[in-house]
Design an enzyme around this catalytic site. Structure first.
Site, short mmCIF file in Angstrom:
data_model
loop_
_atom_site.label_atom_id
_atom_site.label_comp_id
_atom_site.label_asym_id
_atom_site.label_seq_id
_atom_site.Cartn_x
_atom_site.Cartn_y
_atom_site.Cartn_z
N ASP A 212 17.01 12.75 34.30
CA ASP A 212 17.82 13.82 34.90
C ASP A 212 17.01 15.12 34.99
O ASP A 212 16.32 15.51 34.04
CB ASP A 212 19.04 14.03 33.98
CG ASP A 212 20.13 14.87 34.62
OD1 ASP A 212 20.70 14.41 35.62
OD2 ASP A 212 20.42 15.96 34.10
N GLU A 265 4.02 0.89 25.45
CA GLU A 265 4.03 0.13 24.19
C GLU A 265 4.80 -1.17 24.37
O GLU A 265 4.76 -2.05 23.52
CB GLU A 265 4.74 0.94 23.09
CG GLU A 265 3.96 2.14 22.60
CD GLU A 265 4.84 3.09 21.77
OE1 GLU A 265 6.01 2.73 21.45
OE2 GLU A 265 4.36 4.19 21.47
C1 GLC Z 1 21.67 15.95 37.67
C2 GLC Z 1 22.83 14.99 37.69
C3 GLC Z 1 24.09 15.77 37.87
C4 GLC Z 1 24.24 16.74 36.72
C5 GLC Z 1 23.00 17.60 36.54
C6 GLC Z 1 22.98 18.26 35.21
O1 GLC Z 1 21.50 16.60 38.88
O2 GLC Z 1 22.64 14.01 38.67
O3 GLC Z 1 25.21 14.95 37.97
O4 GLC Z 1 25.34 17.56 36.93
O5 GLC Z 1 21.83 16.86 36.62
O6 GLC Z 1 22.72 17.33 34.20
#
Ligand code: GLC
Ligand code: CA
Length: 551
Positions: A212, A265
């Protein structure tokens, strides 16, 4: 039965199906999808013919941001299941030949994470505060935020805390909701803890990670940058030299080089895909074999239904991927955007028109639904023929439309609240799936659903589409099965198309792909028509349609 590559390169041309766990299938009737629900739907996933599932966060969370506010990275939300349920699901998926990718959210924790709670309880300057980004406020008594930076979800990016002694205190930085404090990635403890999390899931049989906001981990919050007012994703373009205070800094790759060592790993090595909203030419380093391995390419998702745009995006991304020794990714829908069948049902620029449609009330009557579905199927069939991995989002295989009309009081997305409704947010693509044409939640579970499902969801029920050879579901199944059969080397050769609104390319083995973005029917090359997204009439491919042909 589709077979899947079990070697170290399985991901390079995988079809990955994104599950948003809370909205997939509810096994116990509490209105929230869960891991047992996923396990129960494995036969459906097998029939669909995907290689892997990517699970959006299922970790303990207050759901301030749909689970992207994680309380504990190495556990399962009790509302979604237990670690035992995870192991059971994992074993069953693996037995069915489906791999698992989990979501890692390293930019921020939730404000309920034990580290943040410790930071709140500890004094200014303490080691506990050093795991996050705390600063003193401005103004006589520190009552003003350290600078005027905004959160991507609306409002300011700083929140003031109350010190343990009850006095108004320091401010912490949160690029997303205030319940999502940003971590300090200059702190080695943060780094070590995420290595532990990666190993935790890799040891549990997870094959890959979706990372993310991978481009945001390293920051330079030097007050010298304070004058930069808004720092939204789109406006970052002035800084694409790796020196932006928040986005895409060059040092971020030092983190991923260490993650790669952990991935290697394992046998086969674990893989990862970066969610990095950076321009195509900056994507290579995230996607390199020394880094995460792959990066999302959101270019098609942001494009119009237009032959010239598609062609350029495809050519550029194949070149960028080849340069960094990886394969490209392709995606039209995910949990953050308006479903592509809906974007394409609107006139004009697909992405902008979608946002406006939501603001105008999200009325399905304002959509040209047959056209949206026609174009979505044409685009998807084109995407599934491209070298690289294809990411599909739950429900798109049903041709599901965005649920635009959710009452304000039932909305969940922090974007909606933090912008006072100026942005509608992402709930419309997160409404629980319709499995059956009737029942309290269209077969999502034995009781209701945590977001309201519109009446018209009945038309998209999986059980109905399963019986209909002309359904979108049947089309996806056929396309994914054929893709497995036809897929060979990761190359593509462009052919001269009959018209500017037509794209024509060939994959190895004489797999021809013709996509007609225009409205007039076009002639098809000679050969066996394997699959079309619409009808072929008098040997011609209709407008807004794609065909696969074996010549
Ligand atoms: C990314 C995710 C989204 C979330 C953001 C914060 O863009 O896809 O859904 O709100 O990160 O974590
Ligand atoms: Ca449940």
């Amino acid at each position: 039965m589709p077979t899947i590559a079990s070697d170290a390169t399985w991901w390079r041309q995988a079809a990955v199906y994104q599950i948003y766990p809370r909205s997939f299938a509810d096994s116990n009737g509490d209105g929230i999808g869960d891991l047992k629900g996923i396990t129960a739907k494995i036969p459906y996933l097998v029939e669909l013919g995907i290689d892997a599932v990517w699970l959006s966060p299922f970790y303990p969370s207050a759901l301030a941001d749909g689970g992207y506010d994680v309380d504990d990275y190495r556990n399962v939300d009790p509302r979604i299941g237990t670690l035992e349920d995870f192991d059971e699901m994992s074993a069953a998926l693996h037995a069915a030949g489906i791999k698992i990718i989990v979501d890692i959210v390293p930019n921020h924790t939730s404000d309920r994470h034990e580290w943040f709670q410790e930071a709140l309880a500890s004094p200014k300057g303490s080691a506990a505060r050093e795991r996050y980004i705390f600063r003193d406020g401005k103004g006589e008594n520190g009552e003003l935020p350290p600078n005027s930076w905004g959160s991507i979800f609306g409002g300011g990016a700083w929140e003031q805390i109350t010190e343990p002694d009850g006095a108004p205190g320091q401010w912490y930085f949160h690029f997303f909701a205030k319940e999502q404090p940003d971590l300090n990635w200059d702190n080695p403890e943060v780094h070590e803890d995420f290595l532990k999390t990666l190993r935790f899931w890799a040891d549990r049989g997870v094959s890959g990670f979706r990372v993310d906001v991978a481009h945001m981990l390293k920051k330079n919050l030097d007050p010298a940058y304070d004058a930069l007012r808004t720092l939204m994703f789109g406006e970052a373009s002035v800084f694409h030299d790796g020196q932006h205070p928040l986005f895409d800094r060059d040092e971020v790759h030092e983190i991923f080089a260490d993650w790669r060592k952990v991935f290697n790993e394992y046998n086969p090595p674990r893989t990862a895909v970066a969610e990095a909203w950076v321009p195509a030419h900056r994507r290579a380093r995230y996607a390199s074999p020394e880094g995460l391995g792959q990066a999302f390419n959101f270019d098609l998702l942001q494009a119009d239904f237009d032959a010239a745009q598609f062609r350029k995006i495809i050519a550029d991304n194949l070149a960028f991927a080849a340069e960094s020794g990886t394969s490209s990714t392709w995606v039209f829908s995910n949990h953050d955007v308006i479903r592509h069948a809906t974007r394409y049902a609107l006139p004009g620029n697909a992405a902008k028109a979608g946002a406006q449609w939501l603001l105008d009330g999200g009325d399905p009557a304002a959509l040209d639904i047959p056209r949206g579905l026609r174009r979505a199927k044409a685009a998807t069939l084109l995407m599934l023929a491209l070298p690289g991995s294809a990411y599909l989002y739950q429900g798109e295989e049903l041709g599901l439309q965005e649920a635009g009309q959710i009452p304000s009081e039932q909305r969940q997305d922090p974007t909606f609240f933090r912008t006072q409704g100026e942005q509608i947010g992402r709930d419309g693509c997160r409404v629980p799936l319709p499995w059956e044409p009737d029942g309290t939640s269209f077969g999502f579970g034995p009781a209701g659903a945590h977001l309201p499902q519109p009446e018209w969801f009945a038309h998209y029920a999986a059980s109905v589409e399963e019986k209909d050879p002309a359904s979108t579901l049947a089309f996806y199944r056929r396309a994914l099965a054929l893709r497995h059969e036809l897929q060979g080397a990761e190359t593509l050769v462009w052919e001269q198309a009959s018209d500017d609104s037509v794209l024509h390319f060939v994959r190895p083995g004489g797999w021809h792909v013709v996509a007609n973005f225009g409205s007039a029917p076009v002639a098809l090359p000679a050969g066996e028509v394997l699959l079309v997204s619409a009808d072929v009439e008098d040997g011609k491919l209709l407008g807004e349609a794609t065909a696969w042909i074996r010549a």
